[in-house]
Write a protein that holds these residues in place. Structure first.
Motif, PDB file in Angstrom:
ATOM      1  N   ALA A 116      83.240  71.375  60.473  1.00  0.00           N
ATOM      2  CA  ALA A 116      82.313  72.478  60.725  1.00  0.00           C
ATOM      3  C   ALA A 116      82.956  73.799  60.330  1.00  0.00           C
ATOM      4  O   ALA A 116      84.137  74.023  60.591  1.00  0.00           O
ATOM      5  CB  ALA A 116      81.912  72.508  62.194  1.00  0.00           C
ATOM      6  N   ILE A 117      82.154  74.654  59.708  1.00  0.00           N
ATOM      7  CA  ILE A 117      82.606  75.976  59.281  1.00  0.00           C
ATOM      8  C   ILE A 117      81.674  77.000  59.923  1.00  0.00           C
ATOM      9  O   ILE A 117      80.460  76.955  59.715  1.00  0.00           O
ATOM     10  CB  ILE A 117      82.574  76.106  57.747  1.00  0.00           C
ATOM     11  N   SER A 122      77.046  82.975  62.562  1.00  0.00           N
ATOM     12  CA  SER A 122      75.678  83.143  62.089  1.00  0.00           C
ATOM     13  C   SER A 122      75.346  82.187  60.945  1.00  0.00           C
ATOM     14  O   SER A 122      74.194  81.821  60.764  1.00  0.00           O
ATOM     15  CB  SER A 122      75.427  84.588  61.646  1.00  0.00           C
ATOM     16  N   ILE A 123      76.356  81.782  60.186  1.00  0.00           N
ATOM     17  CA  ILE A 123      76.180  80.758  59.154  1.00  0.00           C
ATOM     18  C   ILE A 123      77.099  79.599  59.545  1.00  0.00           C
ATOM     19  O   ILE A 123      78.320  79.754  59.595  1.00  0.00           O
ATOM     20  CB  ILE A 123      76.527  81.284  57.749  1.00  0.00           C
ATOM     21  N   ILE A 124      76.499  78.460  59.837  1.00  0.00           N
ATOM     22  CA  ILE A 124      77.253  77.293  60.281  1.00  0.00           C
ATOM     23  C   ILE A 124      77.057  76.193  59.249  1.00  0.00           C
ATOM     24  O   ILE A 124      75.927  75.797  58.959  1.00  0.00           O
ATOM     25  CB  ILE A 124      76.795  76.823  61.678  1.00  0.00           C
ATOM     26  N   LEU A 125      78.156  75.746  58.679  1.00  0.00           N
ATOM     27  CA  LEU A 125      78.130  74.715  57.648  1.00  0.00           C
ATOM     28  C   LEU A 125      78.760  73.461  58.219  1.00  0.00           C
ATOM     29  O   LEU A 125      79.929  73.466  58.613  1.00  0.00           O
ATOM     30  CB  LEU A 125      78.895  75.197  56.413  1.00  0.00           C
ATOM     31  N   GLU A 126      78.003  72.392  58.272  1.00  0.00           N
ATOM     32  CA  GLU A 126      78.470  71.135  58.846  1.00  0.00           C
ATOM     33  C   GLU A 126      78.637  70.098  57.733  1.00  0.00           C
ATOM     34  O   GLU A 126      77.711  69.836  56.975  1.00  0.00           O
ATOM     35  CB  GLU A 126      77.476  70.625  59.890  1.00  0.00           C
ATOM     36  N   LEU A 137      73.768  81.479  50.436  1.00  0.00           N
ATOM     37  CA  LEU A 137      73.690  82.044  51.788  1.00  0.00           C
ATOM     38  C   LEU A 137      74.543  83.303  51.904  1.00  0.00           C
ATOM     39  O   LEU A 137      74.122  84.298  52.496  1.00  0.00           O
ATOM     40  CB  LEU A 137      74.125  81.009  52.830  1.00  0.00           C
ATOM     41  N   LEU A 138      75.741  83.265  51.340  1.00  0.00           N
ATOM     42  CA  LEU A 138      76.625  84.431  51.403  1.00  0.00           C
ATOM     43  C   LEU A 138      76.070  85.605  50.612  1.00  0.00           C
ATOM     44  O   LEU A 138      76.250  86.762  50.972  1.00  0.00           O
ATOM     45  CB  LEU A 138      78.020  84.064  50.905  1.00  0.00           C
ATOM     46  N   ARG A 139      75.373  85.318  49.548  1.00  0.00           N
ATOM     47  CA  ARG A 139      74.804  86.342  48.674  1.00  0.00           C
ATOM     48  C   ARG A 139      73.723  87.159  49.383  1.00  0.00           C
ATOM     49  O   ARG A 139      73.465  88.305  49.020  1.00  0.00           O
ATOM     50  CB  ARG A 139      74.213  85.673  47.434  1.00  0.00           C
ATOM     51  N   PHE A 146      67.301  85.314  58.879  1.00  0.00           N
ATOM     52  CA  PHE A 146      67.638  84.507  60.053  1.00  0.00           C
ATOM     53  C   PHE A 146      68.779  85.199  60.797  1.00  0.00           C
ATOM     54  O   PHE A 146      69.542  85.954  60.214  1.00  0.00           O
ATOM     55  CB  PHE A 146      68.079  83.092  59.635  1.00  0.00           C
ATOM     56  N   GLU A 147      68.836  84.926  62.086  1.00  0.00           N
ATOM     57  CA  GLU A 147      69.977  85.393  62.866  1.00  0.00           C
ATOM     58  C   GLU A 147      71.115  84.384  62.776  1.00  0.00           C
ATOM     59  O   GLU A 147      72.288  84.747  62.771  1.00  0.00           O
ATOM     60  CB  GLU A 147      69.580  85.591  64.328  1.00  0.00           C
ATOM     61  N   ARG A 148      70.721  83.118  62.719  1.00  0.00           N
ATOM     62  CA  ARG A 148      71.716  82.038  62.671  1.00  0.00           C
ATOM     63  C   ARG A 148      71.093  80.882  61.907  1.00  0.00           C
ATOM     64  O   ARG A 148      69.906  80.608  62.031  1.00  0.00           O
ATOM     65  CB  ARG A 148      72.081  81.615  64.094  1.00  0.00           C
TER      66      ARG A 148
END
Length: 197
Positions: A116-117, A122-126, A137-139, A146-148
Protein backbone atom coordinates in the motif's frame (compact mmCIF):
# COMPACT_ATOMS: atom_id res chain seq x y z
CA UNK A 1 24.99 -14.79 -3.28
CA UNK A 2 24.65 -18.21 -4.85
CA UNK A 3 24.19 -18.65 -8.58
CA UNK A 4 20.66 -19.98 -7.92
CA UNK A 5 19.72 -16.90 -5.90
CA UNK A 6 21.16 -14.66 -8.61
CA UNK A 7 19.24 -16.51 -11.32
CA UNK A 8 16.04 -16.17 -9.28
CA UNK A 9 16.52 -12.40 -8.87
CA UNK A 10 17.25 -12.02 -12.57
CA UNK A 11 14.12 -13.99 -13.47
CA UNK A 12 11.99 -11.75 -11.22
CA UNK A 13 13.58 -8.62 -12.67
CA UNK A 14 13.04 -9.90 -16.21
CA UNK A 15 9.32 -10.56 -15.59
CA UNK A 16 8.85 -7.15 -13.96
CA UNK A 17 10.65 -5.33 -16.74
CA UNK A 18 8.53 -7.10 -19.34
CA UNK A 19 5.39 -5.57 -17.79
CA UNK A 20 6.91 -2.21 -16.89
CA UNK A 21 9.15 -1.30 -19.82
CA UNK A 22 6.53 0.57 -21.85
CA UNK A 23 5.35 2.74 -18.91
CA UNK A 24 8.97 3.42 -17.98
CA UNK A 25 9.79 4.56 -21.50
CA UNK A 26 6.62 6.66 -21.44
CA UNK A 27 7.81 8.37 -18.28
CA UNK A 28 11.34 8.89 -19.53
CA UNK A 29 12.85 7.06 -16.59
CA UNK A 30 14.32 4.25 -18.67
CA UNK A 31 16.23 6.73 -20.80
CA UNK A 32 17.19 8.97 -17.88
CA UNK A 33 14.70 11.69 -18.75
CA UNK A 34 12.19 13.47 -16.56
CA UNK A 35 8.44 13.58 -16.34
CA UNK A 36 6.73 16.05 -18.65
CA UNK A 37 6.20 19.47 -17.05
CA UNK A 38 2.41 19.00 -17.07
CA UNK A 39 2.82 15.95 -14.79
CA UNK A 40 3.90 18.05 -11.81
CA UNK A 41 1.08 18.29 -9.29
CA UNK A 42 0.35 21.54 -7.50
CA UNK A 43 -0.73 20.21 -4.12
CA UNK A 44 -1.74 22.53 -1.30
CA UNK A 45 1.51 21.78 0.48
CA UNK A 46 4.80 21.62 -1.33
CA UNK A 47 5.15 18.33 -3.16
CA UNK A 48 8.57 17.81 -1.60
CA UNK A 49 7.01 18.08 1.88
CA UNK A 50 3.99 15.89 1.15
CA UNK A 51 4.33 12.64 3.13
CA UNK A 52 4.38 9.40 1.17
CA UNK A 53 4.32 6.18 3.18
CA UNK A 54 4.81 2.87 1.44
CA UNK A 55 3.98 -0.39 3.22
CA UNK A 56 5.49 -3.39 1.48
CA UNK A 57 7.41 -6.59 2.13
CA UNK A 58 11.15 -6.68 1.57
CA UNK A 59 10.76 -10.45 1.15
CA UNK A 60 8.64 -10.00 -1.98
CA UNK A 61 11.01 -9.61 -4.91
CA UNK A 62 8.29 -8.31 -7.24
CA UNK A 63 7.12 -5.74 -4.69
CA UNK A 64 10.67 -4.60 -3.93
CA UNK A 65 11.38 -3.95 -7.61
CA UNK A 66 8.01 -2.26 -8.19
CA UNK A 67 8.32 -0.03 -5.11
CA UNK A 68 11.98 0.90 -5.00
CA UNK A 69 12.94 0.81 -8.66
CA UNK A 70 9.74 2.05 -10.29
CA UNK A 71 7.22 3.83 -8.03
CA UNK A 72 9.81 5.54 -5.83
CA UNK A 73 11.57 6.84 -8.96
CA UNK A 74 8.27 8.16 -10.38
CA UNK A 75 7.51 9.94 -7.10
CA UNK A 76 11.00 11.47 -6.98
CA UNK A 77 10.71 12.61 -10.62
CA UNK A 78 7.52 14.49 -9.69
CA UNK A 79 9.26 16.06 -6.69
CA UNK A 80 8.24 13.99 -3.68
CA UNK A 81 11.09 13.83 -1.17
CA UNK A 82 9.36 12.80 2.05
CA UNK A 83 9.08 9.07 1.17
CA UNK A 84 9.11 6.43 3.91
CA UNK A 85 9.16 2.71 3.15
CA UNK A 86 8.01 0.36 5.91
CA UNK A 87 8.24 -3.43 5.88
CA UNK A 88 4.89 -4.45 7.34
CA UNK A 89 5.79 -8.15 7.31
CA UNK A 90 8.88 -8.06 9.51
CA UNK A 91 7.97 -4.94 11.51
CA UNK A 92 5.00 -5.57 13.80
CA UNK A 93 4.64 -1.84 14.56
CA UNK A 94 4.37 -1.03 10.84
CA UNK A 95 1.83 -3.84 10.40
CA UNK A 96 -0.34 -2.48 13.23
CA UNK A 97 0.02 1.05 11.85
CA UNK A 98 -1.19 -0.13 8.42
CA UNK A 99 -4.19 -1.94 9.91
CA UNK A 100 -5.18 1.10 11.97
CA UNK A 101 -4.73 3.47 9.02
CA UNK A 102 -6.84 1.41 6.61
CA UNK A 103 -9.56 1.11 9.24
CA UNK A 104 -9.44 4.84 10.10
CA UNK A 105 -9.69 5.84 6.43
CA UNK A 106 -12.47 3.30 5.78
CA UNK A 107 -10.75 1.34 3.01
CA UNK A 108 -12.95 -1.68 2.22
CA UNK A 109 -11.34 -5.14 2.44
CA UNK A 110 -11.91 -5.70 -1.29
CA UNK A 111 -9.67 -2.71 -2.03
CA UNK A 112 -6.74 -3.71 0.17
CA UNK A 113 -3.65 -5.08 -1.53
CA UNK A 114 -0.46 -6.84 -0.59
CA UNK A 115 1.35 -3.49 -0.58
CA UNK A 116 0.00 0.00 0.00
CA UNK A 117 1.16 3.50 -0.89
CA UNK A 118 -0.36 6.47 0.93
CA UNK A 119 0.27 9.85 -0.66
CA UNK A 120 -0.79 12.33 2.02
CA UNK A 121 -3.64 9.92 2.84
CA UNK A 122 -5.56 11.34 -0.14
CA UNK A 123 -4.23 9.07 -2.90
CA UNK A 124 -4.01 5.44 -1.80
CA UNK A 125 -2.47 2.92 -4.17
CA UNK A 126 -2.96 -0.73 -3.28
CA UNK A 127 -0.87 -3.41 -4.99
CA UNK A 128 0.84 -2.94 -8.36
CA UNK A 129 -1.16 0.00 -9.72
CA UNK A 130 -0.32 0.81 -13.37
CA UNK A 131 2.20 3.64 -13.63
CA UNK A 132 0.06 5.70 -16.07
CA UNK A 133 -2.77 5.66 -13.50
CA UNK A 134 -0.38 6.94 -10.82
CA UNK A 135 1.00 9.74 -12.99
CA UNK A 136 -2.48 10.78 -14.14
CA UNK A 137 -3.62 11.06 -10.50
CA UNK A 138 -0.53 13.07 -9.55
CA UNK A 139 -0.99 15.34 -12.55
CA UNK A 140 -4.39 16.50 -11.26
CA UNK A 141 -2.86 18.59 -8.48
CA UNK A 142 -5.48 20.86 -6.89
CA UNK A 143 -7.98 19.98 -9.62
CA UNK A 144 -8.66 16.63 -8.00
CA UNK A 145 -12.38 15.83 -8.07
CA UNK A 146 -12.06 13.84 -4.85
CA UNK A 147 -10.88 14.26 -1.30
CA UNK A 148 -9.54 10.73 -1.17
CA UNK A 149 -9.21 7.94 -3.72
CA UNK A 150 -8.06 4.34 -3.57
CA UNK A 151 -6.87 2.32 -6.57
CA UNK A 152 -6.24 -1.44 -6.41
CA UNK A 153 -4.43 -3.73 -8.83
CA UNK A 154 -3.18 -6.60 -6.73
CA UNK A 155 -1.97 -9.09 -9.33
CA UNK A 156 1.74 -9.58 -9.96
CA UNK A 157 1.19 -11.61 -13.15
CA UNK A 158 -1.53 -11.58 -15.76
CA UNK A 159 -3.38 -8.54 -14.44
CA UNK A 160 -6.34 -7.57 -16.60
CA UNK A 161 -8.05 -4.82 -14.59
CA UNK A 162 -7.86 -2.40 -11.69
CA UNK A 163 -10.48 -1.15 -9.23
CA UNK A 164 -11.02 2.43 -8.10
CA UNK A 165 -13.20 4.19 -5.54
CA UNK A 166 -13.32 7.81 -4.35
CA UNK A 167 -15.18 6.99 -1.11
CA UNK A 168 -18.56 7.70 -2.70
CA UNK A 169 -20.71 5.79 -5.13
CA UNK A 170 -19.81 2.29 -6.16
CA UNK A 171 -16.41 0.66 -6.62
CA UNK A 172 -15.63 0.60 -10.34
CA UNK A 173 -13.44 -1.84 -12.26
CA UNK A 174 -11.69 -1.02 -15.53
CA UNK A 175 -9.45 -2.87 -17.98
CA UNK A 176 -5.78 -2.33 -17.16
CA UNK A 177 -5.17 0.02 -20.10
CA UNK A 178 -8.17 2.29 -19.33
CA UNK A 179 -7.11 5.77 -18.22
CA UNK A 180 -8.19 6.82 -14.72
CA UNK A 181 -9.87 9.81 -16.38
CA UNK A 182 -12.76 7.50 -17.34
CA UNK A 183 -13.53 6.97 -13.64
CA UNK A 184 -13.00 10.65 -12.83
CA UNK A 185 -15.45 11.62 -15.60
CA UNK A 186 -18.01 9.19 -14.15
CA UNK A 187 -17.40 10.63 -10.68
CA UNK A 188 -17.95 14.20 -11.82
CA UNK A 189 -21.06 13.28 -13.85
CA UNK A 190 -22.66 11.38 -10.95
CA UNK A 191 -21.64 13.79 -8.23
CA UNK A 192 -22.24 17.16 -9.89
CA UNK A 193 -20.97 19.11 -6.89
CA UNK A 194 -17.50 17.80 -7.68
CA UNK A 195 -15.55 20.46 -9.55
CA UNK A 196 -12.45 19.97 -11.65
CA UNK A 197 -11.68 23.71 -11.39
Amino acid sequence: MSIFALEGRLAVLSRCLKHLLIPLIFLGIYSGGTLPAHASPTLETSVSETPVTIYSSQACGHCHIYVEEVVEEVLKQVGFENITIKDFISDQKARQELVELTQKLGIPMELRGHLAIFIDDSIILEGHVPIPVITDLLRLGEKRPFERIVVLQDEMHGAKSYKVWAFRGEIKEYPLDTPISQYLDWLQKNFSWVNLG
